[in-house]
Design a protein around this motif. Structure first.
Motif, mmCIF file in Angstrom:
data_model
loop_
_atom_site.group_PDB
_atom_site.id
_atom_site.type_symbol
_atom_site.label_atom_id
_atom_site.label_comp_id
_atom_site.label_asym_id
_atom_site.label_seq_id
_atom_site.Cartn_x
_atom_site.Cartn_y
_atom_site.Cartn_z
ATOM 1 N N TYR A 163 4.112 2.637 -7.939
ATOM 2 C CA TYR A 163 3.852 3.857 -8.081
ATOM 3 C C TYR A 163 2.208 4.259 -7.543
ATOM 4 O O TYR A 163 1.497 3.127 -8.205
ATOM 5 N N CYS A 164 1.987 5.243 -6.878
ATOM 6 C CA CYS A 164 0.536 5.085 -6.302
ATOM 7 C C CYS A 164 -0.219 6.105 -7.298
ATOM 8 O O CYS A 164 -0.072 7.103 -7.678
ATOM 9 N N LYS A 165 -1.426 5.445 -7.718
ATOM 10 C CA LYS A 165 -2.344 6.001 -8.644
ATOM 11 C C LYS A 165 -3.024 7.123 -7.971
ATOM 12 O O LYS A 165 -3.673 8.311 -8.563
ATOM 13 N N ILE A 166 -3.242 7.114 -6.738
ATOM 14 C CA ILE A 166 -4.103 8.276 -5.910
ATOM 15 C C ILE A 166 -3.381 9.564 -5.918
ATOM 16 O O ILE A 166 -3.731 10.463 -6.073
ATOM 17 N N CYS A 167 -2.046 9.455 -5.223
ATOM 18 C CA CYS A 167 -1.295 10.758 -4.969
ATOM 19 C C CYS A 167 -0.130 10.741 -5.907
ATOM 20 O O CYS A 167 0.608 11.827 -5.503
ATOM 21 N N SER A 168 0.150 9.875 -6.572
ATOM 22 C CA SER A 168 1.602 9.811 -7.645
ATOM 23 C C SER A 168 2.814 9.802 -6.716
ATOM 24 O O SER A 168 3.654 10.382 -7.127
ATOM 25 N N TYR A 169 2.698 9.062 -5.744
ATOM 26 C CA TYR A 169 3.829 8.899 -4.811
ATOM 27 C C TYR A 169 4.497 7.641 -5.245
ATOM 28 O O TYR A 169 3.993 6.614 -5.647
ATOM 29 N N ARG A 170 5.934 7.873 -5.468
ATOM 30 C CA ARG A 170 6.798 6.596 -5.996
ATOM 31 C C ARG A 170 7.561 6.026 -4.527
ATOM 32 O O ARG A 170 8.003 6.815 -3.979
ATOM 33 N N PHE B 282 0.742 -1.239 -0.139
ATOM 34 C CA PHE B 282 0.128 0.053 -0.058
ATOM 35 C C PHE B 282 1.006 1.143 0.033
ATOM 36 O O PHE B 282 2.190 1.257 0.404
ATOM 37 N N CYS B 283 0.065 2.425 -0.363
ATOM 38 C CA CYS B 283 1.061 3.682 -0.457
ATOM 39 C C CYS B 283 1.419 4.236 0.737
ATOM 40 O O CYS B 283 0.548 4.092 1.901
ATOM 41 N N LEU B 284 2.614 4.715 0.889
ATOM 42 C CA LEU B 284 3.216 5.134 2.399
ATOM 43 C C LEU B 284 2.314 6.422 2.631
ATOM 44 O O LEU B 284 2.583 6.959 3.665
ATOM 45 N N ARG B 285 2.089 7.406 1.464
ATOM 46 C CA ARG B 285 1.700 8.542 1.821
ATOM 47 C C ARG B 285 0.090 8.437 2.205
ATOM 48 O O ARG B 285 -0.705 9.129 3.081
ATOM 49 N N CYS B 286 -0.893 7.869 1.324
ATOM 50 C CA CYS B 286 -2.309 7.901 1.518
ATOM 51 C C CYS B 286 -2.928 6.554 1.775
ATOM 52 O O CYS B 286 -3.916 6.497 2.206
ATOM 53 N N LYS B 287 -1.822 5.721 2.223
ATOM 54 C CA LYS B 287 -2.433 4.284 2.537
ATOM 55 C C LYS B 287 -3.177 3.516 1.744
ATOM 56 O O LYS B 287 -3.960 2.565 2.154
HETATM 57 ZN ZN LIG Z 1 -0.863 7.333 -2.415
#
Ligand SMILES: [Zn+2]
Length: 68
Positions: free
Chosen positions: A39-46, A16-21
């Protein structure tokens, strides 16, 4: 102890994404060290898979310290 082992297994199996979970992440090639990049599709975090796991462990340790 048992509880801790179970949650660790779930993280390594479930990225899961570190930033938005959010679990809405896709594979984004590999780094020079041959680590899987996401790569997170929600917040574009890699981020890198291994790094996610370590951050999660660190977060648990912080929670334990706060509780005690
Ligand atoms: Zn994210």
């Amino acid at each position: 102890m048992n509880k801790n082992t179970t949650s660790c297994f779930r993280v390594s199996d479930d990225i899961f994404c570190l930033r938005c979970k959010e679990k809405n992440v896709v594979k984004n090639g590999r780094t020079k060290n041959n680590k899987q990049q996401y790569y997170c599709k929600i917040c574009s975090y890699r981020f890198i898979e291994n790094y996610t796991y370590q951050a999660y462990k660190a977060d648990i340790n912080q929670n334990i310290i706060q509780l005690t």
